[in-house]
Design an enzyme around this catalytic site. Structure first.
Site, PDB file in Angstrom:
ATOM      1  N   ASN A  60      -1.845   0.043   7.122  1.00  0.00           N
ATOM      2  CA  ASN A  60      -1.283  -1.240   7.542  1.00  0.00           C
ATOM      3  C   ASN A  60      -0.416  -1.911   6.474  1.00  0.00           C
ATOM      4  O   ASN A  60      -0.260  -3.124   6.447  1.00  0.00           O
ATOM      5  CB  ASN A  60      -2.376  -2.174   8.077  1.00  0.00           C
ATOM      6  CG  ASN A  60      -3.441  -2.482   7.042  1.00  0.00           C
ATOM      7  OD1 ASN A  60      -3.367  -2.019   5.913  1.00  0.00           O
ATOM      8  ND2 ASN A  60      -4.417  -3.276   7.423  1.00  0.00           N
ATOM      9  N   PHE A  93     -15.403   2.853   7.544  1.00  0.00           N
ATOM     10  CA  PHE A  93     -14.009   3.140   7.184  1.00  0.00           C
ATOM     11  C   PHE A  93     -13.784   3.195   5.670  1.00  0.00           C
ATOM     12  O   PHE A  93     -12.681   3.490   5.215  1.00  0.00           O
ATOM     13  CB  PHE A  93     -13.065   2.118   7.824  1.00  0.00           C
ATOM     14  CG  PHE A  93     -13.288   0.694   7.392  1.00  0.00           C
ATOM     15  CD1 PHE A  93     -12.712   0.189   6.235  1.00  0.00           C
ATOM     16  CD2 PHE A  93     -14.069  -0.161   8.176  1.00  0.00           C
ATOM     17  CE1 PHE A  93     -12.917  -1.129   5.837  1.00  0.00           C
ATOM     18  CE2 PHE A  93     -14.280  -1.491   7.789  1.00  0.00           C
ATOM     19  CZ  PHE A  93     -13.700  -1.966   6.611  1.00  0.00           C
ATOM     20  N   LYS A 110       0.833  -1.200   0.000  1.00  0.00           N
ATOM     21  CA  LYS A 110       0.000   0.000   0.000  1.00  0.00           C
ATOM     22  C   LYS A 110       0.877   1.263   0.000  1.00  0.00           C
ATOM     23  O   LYS A 110       2.081   1.189   0.261  1.00  0.00           O
ATOM     24  CB  LYS A 110      -0.939  -0.055   1.211  1.00  0.00           C
ATOM     25  CG  LYS A 110      -1.941  -1.224   1.152  1.00  0.00           C
ATOM     26  CD  LYS A 110      -2.812  -1.249   2.406  1.00  0.00           C
ATOM     27  CE  LYS A 110      -3.861  -2.352   2.339  1.00  0.00           C
ATOM     28  NZ  LYS A 110      -4.715  -2.356   3.549  1.00  0.00           N
ATOM     29  N   HIS A 116      -1.649  -5.470   1.449  1.00  0.00           N
ATOM     30  CA  HIS A 116      -2.895  -6.187   1.184  1.00  0.00           C
ATOM     31  C   HIS A 116      -2.558  -7.581   0.658  1.00  0.00           C
ATOM     32  O   HIS A 116      -1.624  -7.734  -0.126  1.00  0.00           O
ATOM     33  CB  HIS A 116      -3.729  -5.465   0.114  1.00  0.00           C
ATOM     34  CG  HIS A 116      -4.848  -6.314  -0.414  1.00  0.00           C
ATOM     35  ND1 HIS A 116      -6.056  -6.394   0.235  1.00  0.00           N
ATOM     36  CD2 HIS A 116      -4.909  -7.165  -1.466  1.00  0.00           C
ATOM     37  CE1 HIS A 116      -6.826  -7.257  -0.434  1.00  0.00           C
ATOM     38  NE2 HIS A 116      -6.157  -7.737  -1.458  1.00  0.00           N
ATOM     39  N   GLU A 142      -9.206 -10.311  -7.666  1.00  0.00           N
ATOM     40  CA  GLU A 142      -8.295  -9.176  -7.493  1.00  0.00           C
ATOM     41  C   GLU A 142      -7.177  -9.188  -8.541  1.00  0.00           C
ATOM     42  O   GLU A 142      -6.809  -8.137  -9.068  1.00  0.00           O
ATOM     43  CB  GLU A 142      -7.728  -9.185  -6.064  1.00  0.00           C
ATOM     44  CG  GLU A 142      -8.819  -8.859  -5.036  1.00  0.00           C
ATOM     45  CD  GLU A 142      -8.457  -9.188  -3.598  1.00  0.00           C
ATOM     46  OE1 GLU A 142      -7.303  -9.607  -3.329  1.00  0.00           O
ATOM     47  OE2 GLU A 142      -9.337  -9.031  -2.731  1.00  0.00           O
ATOM     48  N   TYR A 188     -12.132  -2.846  -3.386  1.00  0.00           N
ATOM     49  CA  TYR A 188     -12.732  -2.862  -2.051  1.00  0.00           C
ATOM     50  C   TYR A 188     -14.258  -2.896  -2.053  1.00  0.00           C
ATOM     51  O   TYR A 188     -14.901  -2.449  -1.094  1.00  0.00           O
ATOM     52  CB  TYR A 188     -12.184  -1.697  -1.236  1.00  0.00           C
ATOM     53  CG  TYR A 188     -10.748  -1.919  -0.791  1.00  0.00           C
ATOM     54  CD1 TYR A 188     -10.405  -3.011   0.010  1.00  0.00           C
ATOM     55  CD2 TYR A 188      -9.726  -1.045  -1.178  1.00  0.00           C
ATOM     56  CE1 TYR A 188      -9.097  -3.233   0.423  1.00  0.00           C
ATOM     57  CE2 TYR A 188      -8.401  -1.254  -0.766  1.00  0.00           C
ATOM     58  CZ  TYR A 188      -8.097  -2.348   0.034  1.00  0.00           C
ATOM     59  OH  TYR A 188      -6.804  -2.560   0.436  1.00  0.00           O
TER      60      TYR A 188
HETATM   61  P1  IDP Z   1      -7.484  -7.220   5.359  1.00  0.00           P
HETATM   62  O1  IDP Z   1      -6.697  -6.140   4.627  1.00  0.00           O
HETATM   63  O2  IDP Z   1      -6.708  -7.746   6.527  1.00  0.00           O
HETATM   64  O3  IDP Z   1      -8.027  -8.284   4.450  1.00  0.00           O
HETATM   65  P2  IDP Z   1     -10.174  -6.132   5.440  1.00  0.00           P
HETATM   66  O4  IDP Z   1     -11.183  -6.419   6.510  1.00  0.00           O
HETATM   67  O5  IDP Z   1     -10.392  -6.760   4.098  1.00  0.00           O
HETATM   68  O6  IDP Z   1      -8.741  -6.487   6.029  1.00  0.00           O
HETATM   69  O7  IDP Z   1     -10.140  -4.555   5.276  1.00  0.00           O
HETATM   70  C1  IDP Z   1      -9.475  -3.949   4.187  1.00  0.00           C
HETATM   71  C2  IDP Z   1      -8.640  -2.795   4.694  1.00  0.00           C
HETATM   72  O8  IDP Z   1      -9.504  -1.782   5.216  1.00  0.00           O
HETATM   73  C3  IDP Z   1      -7.713  -3.138   5.856  1.00  0.00           C
HETATM   74  O9  IDP Z   1      -6.467  -3.669   5.445  1.00  0.00           O
HETATM   75  C4  IDP Z   1      -7.551  -1.801   6.540  1.00  0.00           C
HETATM   76  O10 IDP Z   1      -6.579  -0.985   5.880  1.00  0.00           O
HETATM   77  C5  IDP Z   1      -8.917  -1.181   6.358  1.00  0.00           C
HETATM   78  N1  IDP Z   1      -9.797  -1.439   7.514  1.00  0.00           N
HETATM   79  C6  IDP Z   1     -10.457  -2.586   7.808  1.00  0.00           C
HETATM   80  N2  IDP Z   1     -11.177  -2.473   8.928  1.00  0.00           N
HETATM   81  C7  IDP Z   1     -10.988  -1.219   9.363  1.00  0.00           C
HETATM   82  C8  IDP Z   1     -11.482  -0.486  10.490  1.00  0.00           C
HETATM   83  O11 IDP Z   1     -12.248  -0.973  11.328  1.00  0.00           O
HETATM   84  N3  IDP Z   1     -11.034   0.804  10.611  1.00  0.00           N
HETATM   85  C9  IDP Z   1     -10.184   1.370   9.714  1.00  0.00           C
HETATM   86  N4  IDP Z   1      -9.704   0.726   8.646  1.00  0.00           N
HETATM   87  C10 IDP Z   1     -10.095  -0.546   8.469  1.00  0.00           C
HETATM   88 MG    MG Z   2      -9.402  -8.137   2.891  1.00  0.00          MG
END
Ligand code: IDP
Ligand code: MG
Length: 138
Positions: A112, A57, A9, A115, A126, A49
């Site tokens: 974070n 979010f 990212k 992905h 994807e 997404y």
């Molecule tokens: P993942 O990346 O671990 O698969 P997902 O639930 O698919 O997690 O969420 C996609 C991305 O959205 C996450 O990597 C993170 O950057 C963001 N995200 C997910 N949940 C939250 C939240 O509760 N608050 C803020 N950002 C979130």
């Molecule tokens: Mg995900």
């Protein structure tokens, strides 16, 4: 062999973590089958997404993923989808196991670093958003 979609990212690219992250996958023995640097457009971000549309979010997530260049790749290996998720660590860096990419390089969910696809169906969906089959090596 199984394949998955991984994206470093914008925060990971800006902070110069591309080499570090690729090294982890290469040392594990996974093959990089496709790799590119791109600016994720609003349209690509929305497709990627799709499952999160409507969540609180979501707007921040789209803003974040379109904020700068991303390094997108296809990685191949045995059980690579699940293993890449383990190497990445939990979505929330504060809950990610020590030694995982997110625990080592991130502090908050909103940035974070990486992905990785969460299932075979997500991986294929994807990969098709980011790559043409002709760009992926055997
Ligand atoms: P993942 O990346 O671990 O698969 P997902 O639930 O698919 O997690 O969420 C996609 C991305 O959205 C996450 O990597 C993170 O950057 C963001 N995200 C997910 N949940 C939250 C939240 O509760 N608050 C803020 N950002 C979130
Ligand atoms: Mg995900």
């Amino acid at each position: 062999m199984e394949r998955t979609f991984v994206a470093i990212k914008p925060d990971g690219v800006k902070r110069g973590l591309v080499g570090e992250i690729l090294t982890r996958f290469e040392k594990r023995g996974y093959k990089i089958a496709a790799l590119k640097v791109l600016n994720v457009t609003e349209e690509i971000a929305q497709k990627h997404y799709e499952e999160h549309i409507g969540k609180p979010f979501y707007p921040g997530l789209i803003e974040y993923i379109t904020s700068g260049p991303v390094v997108a790749m296809v990685i191949k290996g045995e059980n690579v989808i699940e293993e890449v998720r383990r190497i990445m660590g939990a979505t929330d860096p504060n809950k990610a196991a020590i030694g995982t990419i997110r625990a080592d390089y991130a502090q908050v969910m909103q940035r974070n670093v990486i992905h990785g696809s969460d299932s075979k169906a997500s991986a294929e969906r994807e990969i098709a958003i980011y790559f043409d089959e002709s760009e992926i090596c055997e």
